[in-house]
Design an enzyme around this catalytic site. Structure first.
Site, PDB file in Angstrom:
ATOM      1  N   LYS A 167       0.879  -1.178   0.000  1.00 48.61           N
ATOM      2  CA  LYS A 167       0.000   0.000   0.000  1.00 48.61           C
ATOM      3  C   LYS A 167       0.917   1.229   0.000  1.00 48.61           C
ATOM      4  O   LYS A 167       1.443   1.638   1.031  1.00 48.61           O
ATOM      5  CB  LYS A 167      -0.877  -0.005   1.260  1.00 48.61           C
ATOM      6  CG  LYS A 167      -2.205   0.715   1.139  1.00 48.61           C
ATOM      7  CD  LYS A 167      -2.139   2.189   0.815  1.00 48.61           C
ATOM      8  CE  LYS A 167      -1.852   3.076   1.999  1.00 48.61           C
ATOM      9  NZ  LYS A 167      -1.626   4.485   1.614  1.00 48.61           N
ATOM     10  N   GLU A 225       9.503   2.028  10.908  1.00 52.25           N
ATOM     11  CA  GLU A 225      10.584   2.994  10.646  1.00 52.25           C
ATOM     12  C   GLU A 225       9.915   4.359  10.610  1.00 52.25           C
ATOM     13  O   GLU A 225       9.117   4.622   9.720  1.00 52.25           O
ATOM     14  CB  GLU A 225      11.242   2.719   9.285  1.00 52.25           C
ATOM     15  CG  GLU A 225      11.862   1.352   9.130  1.00 52.25           C
ATOM     16  CD  GLU A 225      13.151   1.216   9.904  1.00 52.25           C
ATOM     17  OE1 GLU A 225      13.731   2.242  10.294  1.00 52.25           O
ATOM     18  OE2 GLU A 225      13.558   0.078  10.158  1.00 52.25           O
ATOM     19  N   CYS A 232      13.710  11.496   6.268  1.00 50.09           N
ATOM     20  CA  CYS A 232      13.726  11.080   7.676  1.00 50.09           C
ATOM     21  C   CYS A 232      15.095  11.349   8.272  1.00 50.09           C
ATOM     22  O   CYS A 232      15.233  11.529   9.477  1.00 50.09           O
ATOM     23  CB  CYS A 232      13.366   9.611   7.786  1.00 50.09           C
ATOM     24  SG  CYS A 232      14.331   8.557   6.712  1.00 50.09           S
ATOM     25  N   GLU A 278       9.763  17.051  14.482  1.00 48.76           N
ATOM     26  CA  GLU A 278      10.098  16.856  13.064  1.00 48.76           C
ATOM     27  C   GLU A 278       9.243  17.810  12.215  1.00 48.76           C
ATOM     28  O   GLU A 278       8.024  17.719  12.205  1.00 48.76           O
ATOM     29  CB  GLU A 278       9.813  15.411  12.652  1.00 48.76           C
ATOM     30  CG  GLU A 278      10.268  15.124  11.237  1.00 48.76           C
ATOM     31  CD  GLU A 278       9.948  13.702  10.783  1.00 48.76           C
ATOM     32  OE1 GLU A 278       8.801  13.260  10.949  1.00 48.76           O
ATOM     33  OE2 GLU A 278      10.856  13.044  10.240  1.00 48.76           O
TER      34      GLU A 278
END
Ligand code: NAD
Length: 494
Positions: A175, A250, A284, A385
């Site tokens: 997906k 992750e 990331c 973040e």
């Protein structure tokens, strides 16, 4: 007329049973529709899982070196398609062409690397404590794997999951992120062309809640391999915990570069520019914090901001562009919201801090490279973040304080230190608590044959890449073969 792309289920390209589709638009030019994709729902997911289930037994017994041969063919075809796929990727998610070429290259590297495992997949043999008995351990597939991926590495990250899952004998439902379904279609098509048996790899496109969640919750999915934000990762972990299924996560990062007083400053500036503004900061592993020693802070800040100011925003297909767009409008607003937050917290905005409306940027989601100084380590812009081209500079008085600042966050993915002092480099390698530490290099630059992942809220203890990826996608099975012809009991039981 825009092209319409379909789901891939049981070896066929099919419409969603929902009858609904969604548009994928170019973030550098929102008037451009890249393609129309299927808005999948629970029923599509159920069909994809059914296909994966029906092919699981055949694929588990398919010799691993033969599975690997299919992966080799995929890698060969990827090489031929590299430029086309990189252009498609830039059109659908914006990063500059040299970076999208790198993304496809990473998928090539990973597919080749993992294909090599088809003739390894080593287990252990070890002596038994009893006579005439043989002991060994082997890897077996987990079963049916859900691969759920983010948009920022649209081919590399799917390859990190799909290639190791397949070579180890699992069947997969993929997906992809709804911002990057074209790269997903491009990748999956190669597996079909390479002769992968039907049902072994299936793909459903659509939103996280409508397509992702039913996939996670499906009773027959044994492992969820997820890469994305920590917020969504927490949902995935909770859902999986209720169903007692394995998940590998992750997630986000808030990575830092340390610039020590003895650093090669020009090199550190190059690294900070690449780490902070590559992919418009939407990695990331982006270096969204620079922790600089006070002795070189003034010099570093002045040269770094001069370099950042010169970066040109624009369409990633143009060779003149340094920084592409932000992925979509809501993320653009989020990035701008953090600029307001930083100012409100008392940090000093040095450059940027606004949407970029330069010529060529009018129709896209562009944000100027942004640098904050006088940042306190506990401010939200130094802790959360942002996922945009925003760098917070934190000045410190010592090496020990720098390490403390780097470690003082809830994430723990990548980190870096610029120093000429070998002793400090080794202390940093030992004391920075993160999944990755670079010495005299930016926070970016993972290679596929090494473990990739992070500590704290970046991950849940797994590592993709390297041989560690095999531990995600396999279970260990221990085998005891007694050829004594009598009942032998372990632990010296008579
Ligand atoms: P995201 O969390 O919004 O989405 C990731 C994927 O999860 C998408 O496919 C999305 O559709 C799906 N999803 C969303 N809600 C879901 C739900 N309720 N159930 C099931 N699936 C759901 O992340 P994003 O915006 O696509 O990517 C950016 C994030 O990914 C950043 O936080 C970045 O740090 C992280 N990331 C991490 C790594 C890593 O290896 N650690 C690599 C790349 C990106």
């Amino acid at each position: 007329m825009s092209a319409i792309y379909k789901n891939f289920i049981n070896g066929k390209w099919v419409d969603s049973v929902s009858g609904k589709t969604f548009e994928n638009r170019n973030p550098a030019n929102k008037d451009e529709i890249v393609g129309i994709f299927q808005k999948s729902n629970t029923e599509d997911v159920n069909r994809a899982v059914e296909a994966a289930k029906n092919s699981a037994d055949m694929w588990r017994k398919y010799p691993a070196p033969k599975r690997a041969e299919i992966l080799y063919r995929v890698a060969e075809m990827l090489i031929k398609k590299k430029e086309d796929f990189a252009c498609d990727m830039t059109r659908e998610m914006g990063k500059v062409l040299k970076e999208t070429r790198g993304d496809v290259q990473e998928a090539i590297d990973m597919t080749y690397y993992v294909a090599g495992e088809g003739r390894r997949l080593f287990g252990d043999t070890t002596p038994s404590e009893l006579p005439n008995k043989f002991c060994m351990s082997v890897r077996i597939p987990v079963g049916i794997v859900a691969a759920i991926t983010p948009w920022n590495f649209p081919m590399a990250i799917p390859s990190w999951k799909i290639a190791p899952a397949l070579v180890t004998g699992n069947t997969v439902i993929f997906k992809p992120a709804s911002d990057t379904p074209l790269s997903a279609v491009n990748f999956v098509k190669l597996f079909e062309d390479a002769g992968l048996p039907k049902g072994v790899l299936n793909m459903v496109t659509g939103t996280g809640t409508e397509a992702g969640e039913p996939l996670i919750l499906h009773k027959d999915v044994k492992l969820v391999s997820f890469t994305g934000s920590s917020d969504v990762g927490r949902f995935v972990a909770t859902d999986c915990a209720h169903k007692m299924k394995r998940c590998s996560l992750e997630m986000g990062g808030k990575n830092a570069i340390i610039v020590m007083d003895d650093a090669n400053l020009d090199l550190a500036i190059e690294g900070a520019i690449w780490g902070g503004f590559g992919t418009a900061g939407q990695r990331c592993t982006a270096a969204s914090r620079v922790v600089v020693h006070k002795a070189v802070a003034k010099d570093f800040i002045s040269k770094f901001s001069e370099r950042a100011k010169a970066l040109r925003c624009g369409d990633g297909l143009l060779p003149t562009t340094d920084v592409g767009p932000i992925i979509n409008e809501s993320q653009l607003n989020k990035v701008h919201g953090y600029t307001k937050t930083g100012k409100g917290e008392g940090a000093k905005l040095l450059i940027g801090g606004d949407m970029c409306t330069d010529k060529g940027c009018e129709k896209g989601y562009f944000y100027k490279p942004t640098i904050f100084v006088d940042v306190d380590r506990n401010m939200r812009i130094a802790q959360e973040e942002i996922f945009g081209p925003t760098v917070s500079i934190i000045t410190v008085g010592s090496f020990e304080e720098a390490i403390d600042v780097v470690n003082g966050i809830k994430y723990g993915l990548s980190s870096s230190i610029y120093t000429q002092d070998v002793n400090k480099a080794f202390v940093a390698m030992r004391d920075i608590y993160a999944g990755i530490t670079y010495i005299n290099s930016s926070t970016i630059g993972a290679e596929v044959h090494l473990p990739f992942g992070g500590v704290n809220q970046t991950g849940n203890g797994h590592r993709e890449g390297g041989t560690t990826a095999l531990d995600i996608f396999t279970e260990w099975k221990t085998l005891y073969i007694d050829y004594s012809g009598r009942l032998q009991k372990a632990q010296s039981i008579e």
